[in-house]
Design a protein around this motif. Structure first.
Motif, PDB file in Angstrom:
ATOM      1  N   SER A   1       0.614  -1.013   0.173  1.00  0.00           N
ATOM      2  CA  SER A   1       0.038  -0.021   0.043  1.00  0.00           C
ATOM      3  C   SER A   1       0.828   1.316   0.089  1.00  0.00           C
ATOM      4  O   SER A   1       1.891   1.350   0.578  1.00  0.00           O
ATOM      5  N   GLU A   2       0.403   2.141  -0.667  1.00  0.00           N
ATOM      6  CA  GLU A   2       1.160   3.607  -0.874  1.00  0.00           C
ATOM      7  C   GLU A   2      -0.022   4.669  -0.472  1.00  0.00           C
ATOM      8  O   GLU A   2      -1.043   4.518  -1.232  1.00  0.00           O
ATOM      9  N   PRO A   3       0.628   5.538   0.274  1.00  0.00           N
ATOM     10  CA  PRO A   3      -0.228   6.351   0.788  1.00  0.00           C
ATOM     11  C   PRO A   3      -0.590   7.418  -0.296  1.00  0.00           C
ATOM     12  O   PRO A   3       0.247   7.922  -1.022  1.00  0.00           O
ATOM     13  N   GLN A   4      -2.138   8.041  -0.699  1.00  0.00           N
ATOM     14  CA  GLN A   4      -2.542   8.864  -1.463  1.00  0.00           C
ATOM     15  C   GLN A   4      -2.240  10.395  -0.904  1.00  0.00           C
ATOM     16  O   GLN A   4      -2.746  10.737   0.158  1.00  0.00           O
ATOM     17  N   GLY A   5      -1.262  10.995  -1.665  1.00  0.00           N
ATOM     18  CA  GLY A   5      -1.129  12.547  -1.317  1.00  0.00           C
ATOM     19  C   GLY A   5      -1.681  13.458  -2.134  1.00  0.00           C
ATOM     20  O   GLY A   5      -2.225  13.005  -3.461  1.00  0.00           O
ATOM     21  N   PHE A   6      -1.727  14.646  -1.832  1.00  0.00           N
ATOM     22  CA  PHE A   6      -2.616  15.825  -2.683  1.00  0.00           C
ATOM     23  C   PHE A   6      -1.368  17.111  -2.496  1.00  0.00           C
ATOM     24  O   PHE A   6      -0.968  17.266  -1.442  1.00  0.00           O
ATOM     25  N   ASP A   7      -1.432  17.666  -3.627  1.00  0.00           N
ATOM     26  CA  ASP A   7      -0.520  18.777  -3.805  1.00  0.00           C
ATOM     27  C   ASP A   7      -1.630  20.148  -3.347  1.00  0.00           C
ATOM     28  O   ASP A   7      -2.628  20.283  -3.885  1.00  0.00           O
ATOM     29  N   VAL A   8      -1.137  20.834  -2.370  1.00  0.00           N
ATOM     30  CA  VAL A   8      -1.762  21.849  -2.008  1.00  0.00           C
ATOM     31  C   VAL A   8      -1.060  22.978  -1.592  1.00  0.00           C
ATOM     32  O   VAL A   8       0.076  22.897  -1.493  1.00  0.00           O
TER      33      VAL A   8
END
Length: 686
Positions: free
Chosen positions: A608-615
């Motif tokens: 599993s790889e965590p889902q990141g977001f560009d903010v």
């Protein structure tokens, strides 16, 4: 009464005494009590083996322990042989017959002569046995299969199903089991006369001692480099059986083979053969001192495998569990063509203009068996109803006027309108869920709709949580000068539970190497993986690292990460150990970044790889090159805020935060409004 306290596995040999030095192709035995394994025992000949078994069984009897003992030779011959030789189809009568005739010493036995005598008695010297391994000729026993005429089946039913199994009629040569049977069954007969023994599957395994037939190669892979195959295999078989739940063991023992016998585990190979991790699985490549985060993750991903067993449960009990095998649809969804609306059904589409169709009597509702409608007629249908034969199109009831036994509507209407085709969602036999998937509520609906009742699931990963250090006391206890309350253990216990694993509290261990060793020994039979915090570096009081080093299965990973760096990885009696940093912030970050995906794989799930977001950033920071940094953060008004302090002892920042901002290894200057990668705790499963 199928619970057993002690598991014994024995690899047998019909050859001569093999000498004092342990070697391959000899007799080896392994004992596993309650998940705790003894070192495999080398037994140089059958007489020594029989004495060892007698002493072991006497000790287990005195302790009141129930024993399941497996031996790697067949317990029965193909149908008809026992009756032809003894006048009875009872295989245990054949055991007695053989025990009276087998002559055995450490240097020789009469197995070849006895096989020849049986051939002369039953088959005019042309079978069923073959292969003479002695220099002298033996009347009735050929050296090869020349002129062979076996009056019985070549293999038992179980041997026909077990790929690569040898026939019991072959008395010698690579892989042969004929001689092992004769000598082995004679020893087991004498043990039966001394102890309360049930022989499976001929007798229900309800006695204090139960004997089963095993074939290690059925479920055990190649031995690790430098280990003797026979010793490795018996230890693995004992471990595999000891790891089974009582109900699952009962399922595997539910076999009807009253004359020929059966190989334990046949048909359950995938479930039993989960390989253990190797002691060197955490070893770093030569010359590596500082490991980038991505390289460390790749090493874990490549080297770790599932360590959990498999069990069968109703799909309704599978929420949150991990699939061990793909789930295949037992029925199409929808199973039959049906209507998507309330209306009127008929055959074929209609072009523009008014249409009038006679209305058939009755109706089709959800749950009704499909009827039949004559060509040119229409029928009332309700949402979800299976389409009657002769119907493939439905017009909405709002578009229809019913009058004088007819329906009237205006076209055009397309053929097949307002209907669902059989299997348009799922086709019978299609794989609907993949192995390694964690079951969701939506998956429960999908399995129910396609007729799935029982599924193969991974057993929950048992994660032991251990804190180390004399400076720790429990919350609520009085902390004297120099002591602190243990914050890591409750934090890591919560993390493990949130990940969906079973958390086992191993308590606190003092800065005492003997006490820590005892704690690890006790835990090794109860857990699948151990998470520790503190003692993961190389200082005088870092006893965890020192013990793993002594065990020859330790790697100190200096990872280019902030907070964190030291991560002690190793094996203790086959159980992987993750030695996390002692500072709470570093411990949590390393648990999320490294332990979480690793434990998913150990549990049988996919990496599993965590889902990141560009903010946009709501902060400024100048970062040096070299390490990947994780900042405690949260989102406010669409921007990422970070905690005021980066100190790894500031636990309040963990509670304040709702996720992490990840800054890559290169040097950087982050200004307000610049895009940064934000990973919410929810992406880690928290």
């Amino acid at each position: 009464m199928l619970g057993f306290d002690t598991i014994v596995a024995v690899d047998w040999s019909s050859g001569n005494d093999t000498g004092a030095r342990p070697r391959k192709d000899a007799i080896w035995a392994a004992v596993n009590r309650g998940g705790a394994a003894d070192a495999p025992v080398y037994l140089r000949n059958r007489q020594v083996a029989e004495e060892w078994l007698c002493a072991l069984f006497a000790a287990e009897q005195a302790a009141g322990r129930r024993v399941l003992a497996g031996f790697d030779f067949p317990f029965g011959y193909p149908t008809g042989f026992a009756e032809a030789l003894t006048g009875s189809h009872d295989p245990l009568a054949l055991w007695d017959w053989l025990a009276e005739r087998v002559e055995d010493t450490p240097k020789q036995n009469n197995r070849f002569d006895l096989a020849g005598a049986i051939n002369l008695q039953l088959g005019d010297g042309k079978g069923p046995f073959w292969f003479n391994g002695l220099a002298r000729d033996i009347d009735g026993l050929s050296r090869r299969k020349d002129g062979y005429a076996n009056p019985f089946a070549e293999k038992r039913q179980c041997e026909a199903l077990a790929k690569g199994a040898f026939t019991c009629w072959q008395m010698g040569g690579a892989g042969a089991v004929g001689g092992q049977m004769m000598t082995g069954l004679s020893v087991l007969t004498r043990l039966r006369r001394q102890f309360d023994v049930a022989v499976w599957p001929f007798q229900a395994p309800k006695a204090q001692f139960s004997f089963i037939e095993i074939w290690p190669s059925l479920t055990v892979g190649p031995a690790p480099e430098g280990q003797i195959k026979d010793a490795w295999q018996v230890a693995e078989v004992a471990r595999q059986i000891a790891s089974l739940e009582v109900d699952r063991l009962a399922t595997m023992l539910a076999v009807d083979a009253p004359e020929e016998g059966w190989i334990f585990g046949l048909g359950f190979e995938a479930e039993l053969s989960t390989p253990p991790l190797r002691n060197d699985c955490f070893a770093l490549p030569a010359g590596v001192h500082w490991t980038p985060v991505d390289e460390a993750l790749d090493l874990l991903k490549d080297r770790l495998t599932a360590v959990t067993g498999i069990e069968t449960l109703p799909a309704t009990q599978a929420l949150g569990r991990i699939l061990a095998e793909p789930v295949r649809a037992r029925r199409s969804n929808p199973p039959l063509p049906n209507t998507a609306v309330d209306g009127y059904g008929f055959a074929g589409g209609r072009d523009g203009g008014p249409h009038v169709l006679p209305l058939a009597t009755g109706r089709a509702a959800a749950g009704d068996a499909p009827g039949q409608v004559k060509s040119g007629q229409a029928v009332r249908v309700l949402t979800g109803a299976a389409l009657p034969t002769g119907v493939d199109t439905v017009v909405l009831q709002e578009d229809v006027r019913v009058a004088e036994g007819t329906i009237r509507f205006s076209g055009p209407i397309k053929a097949g309108a307002n209907t669902r085709q059989a299997g348009e969602d799922v086709i019978e036999g299609q794989d609907i869920l993949a192995a390694g998937r964690r079951i969701t509520p939506a998956d429960l609906a999908l399995m129910a709709a396609t007729g799935t009742r029982d599924i193969q699931l991974r057993k929950p990963l048992r994660v032991g949580i251990l804190s180390t250090g004399d400076e720790l006391v429990e919350a609520g206890e009085t902390a004297v000068a120099g002591q602190i309350h243990d914050a890591n253990r409750p934090m890591l216990s919560g993390v493990v539970s949130a990940f969906g694993h079973t958390c086992i509290d191993l308590g606190r261990a003092p800065d005492d190497r003997a006490a820590l060793r005892a704690r690890l020994d006790a835990a090794s039979g109860k857990v699948d993986v151990i998470l520790t915090s503190g003692g993961a570096s190389a200082g005088d009081e870092d006893h965890m690292s020192a013990l793993l080093q002594e065990a020859g299965a330790m790697a100190l990973w200096r990872i280019a990460i902030k907070p964190g760096r030291p991560l002690a990885l190793g094996m203790w009696q086959g159980v992987p150990v993750f030695g996390l940093p002692g500072n709470p912030v570093a411990a949590l970050v390393c648990a999320l970044v490294f332990a979480r995906p690793a434990m998913d794989v150990l549990a049988g799930a996919s990496w599993s790889e965590p889902q990141g977001f560009d903010v946009p950033a709501a902060f400024t920071k100048t970062k040096k090159a070299g390490r990947r940094e994780y900042l405690r953060a949260r989102l406010r008004d669409g921007r990422a805020e970070v905690f005021a302090s980066e100190g790894s002892g500031r636990i309040s920042g963990l509670s304040w935060a709702e996720g992490l901002v990840e800054l890559p290894e290169p040097a950087a200057t982050v200004k307000e409004g610049a895009l940064v990668r934000y990973i919410p705790y929810g992406s880690f499963g928290l």
